[in-house]
Design a protein around this motif. Structure first.
Motif, short mmCIF file in Angstrom:
data_model
loop_
_atom_site.label_atom_id
_atom_site.label_comp_id
_atom_site.label_asym_id
_atom_site.label_seq_id
_atom_site.Cartn_x
_atom_site.Cartn_y
_atom_site.Cartn_z
N MET A 1 4.80 5.57 3.45
CA MET A 1 5.73 5.37 2.15
C MET A 1 6.88 4.57 2.64
O MET A 1 7.62 3.92 2.34
CB MET A 1 6.11 6.95 1.45
CG MET A 1 4.72 7.48 0.23
SD MET A 1 3.98 5.68 -0.42
CE MET A 1 2.32 5.95 0.60
N GLN B 1 2.93 0.28 3.01
CA GLN B 1 3.33 1.98 1.07
C GLN B 1 2.69 1.25 0.49
O GLN B 1 2.06 2.29 -0.93
CB GLN B 1 4.61 1.56 1.03
CG GLN B 1 5.53 0.87 0.35
CD GLN B 1 6.75 0.27 0.27
OE1 GLN B 1 6.91 -0.46 -0.56
NE2 GLN B 1 7.21 1.62 0.93
N GLY C 1 2.80 9.49 -2.96
CA GLY C 1 1.85 8.34 -3.46
C GLY C 1 0.88 8.14 -3.45
O GLY C 1 0.21 6.87 -3.25
#
Length: 311
Positions: free
Chosen positions: A70, A76, A99
């Motif tokens: 991330m 990411q 995420g």
């Protein structure tokens, strides 16, 4: 089959590599790694579109790998599906908070292969890449994607459509959104948010709209920021009465995620429509808002079409 997408599988269990290659190898290029560090090395060497990683591994764990991913601007945005044989709410919440696109119990691999394939496909079509997107819209995109992916894992056509349209409506600060479905000559309004259409306005009236006829003919989305003085846009009288100069119209296609992925994320020209989304607003739409909204709706529309066929 021409394999357009590469999946990286990170797991210290060789049996998982064999199983997932057998399950996914006919649709995707499979790249394997035994540790998170080896996975990072593979990411630097190859173009990877999706990552399946175990959460429990020697050295760097799946969660630590996700944390590292991330903070890398180039990596990411790659969708990550976390795998585990010992799921917990705490681990799931942490992975999703970092995420991760999804969190999946390994037992599902043996019990429901189609579910795993659907989850991967949904994540691929939801991963809309738009260069130079303003920060706010980029954050909106990630939130929309995460919310819809969660809903798709457990929802049906109606609930997923409601969720997606409500999120788009709120994020765009729209004043009206309506979603119409069509099957041959049968047209129905599935839902409407914000300012409602006139009571007497129905499918027959929509069919008479020149803009709707154009959408059926050209099968392309449109943007108009001056409905009052343009030949584009449906219900110009309502737009003028409510002060809604801006309108986006989005066709949805009778195409599944699998078919879209196979066609390199491009919709074949002869694909029929199954839906039409209209978004109206008092504030004018920017080009970035238009591009993000239309791409997300059309690509996620492939998931809606699959769920629609499950009705």
């Amino acid at each position: 089959m021409d394999k357009n997408y590469s999946l990286l599988i990170i797991d210290d269990d060789p049996a998982m590599h064999i199983m997932l290659k057998s399950m996914l190898g006919s649709d995707y290029n499979i790249v394997t790694a035994n540790t998170a560090q080896e996975g990072i090395n593979k990411l630097a060497e190859k173009k990877i579109h999706f990552i399946l990683t175990d959460i429990h591994m020697p050295g760097m764990s799946g969660i630590e790998f996700l944390e590292a991913l991330m903070v890398d601007a180039k990596m990411q945005n790659i969708p990550v599906l976390i795998m585990t044989s010992l799921p917990t709410i705490e681990k799931e919440q942490k992975a999703l908070g970092l995420g991760a696109a999804d969190f999946i119990d390994k037992s599902l691999f043996n019990s429901d292969r189609d579910e795993l394939l659907n989850r991967i496909r949904v994540k691929l079509v939801a991963n809309v890449d738009i260069p130079d997107l303003p920060e706010k819209l980029d954050l909106d995109k990630k939130e929309i994607t995460k919310s819809v992916l969660f809903e798709v894992s457990s929802g049906d056509f109606i609930s997923t459509s409601q969720k997606l349209c409500k999120i788009i409506f709120n994020k765009l600060e729209a004043d009206h959104l309506s979603f119409w479905t069509m099957s041959q000559e049968n047209i129905q309004m599935l839902l409407a948010y914000g300012i409602q259409l006139p009571r007497k306005y129905g499918p027959k009236d929509l069919k008479k709209e020149p803009t709707f006829k154009l959408v059926l003919e050209q099968k392309r989305p449109y943007l108009v920021n001056n409905v009052f003085n343009s030949d584009k846009g449906i219900l110009p009288e309502l737009s003028e009465e409510e002060g809604l100069p801006a309108e986006i119209g989005i066709p949805l296609f009778a195409l599944t995620e699998k078919e879209l992925i196979k066609n390199k994320m491009k919709i074949p020209p002869k694909t029929p429509l199954f839906g039409y989304v209209v978004i109206k607003r008092k504030k004018l739409f920017t080009s970035h808002e238009y591009k993000l909204t239309t791409l997300m709706m059309m690509q996620l529309g492939t998931t809606l079409w699959r769920l629609y066929n499950d009705l």
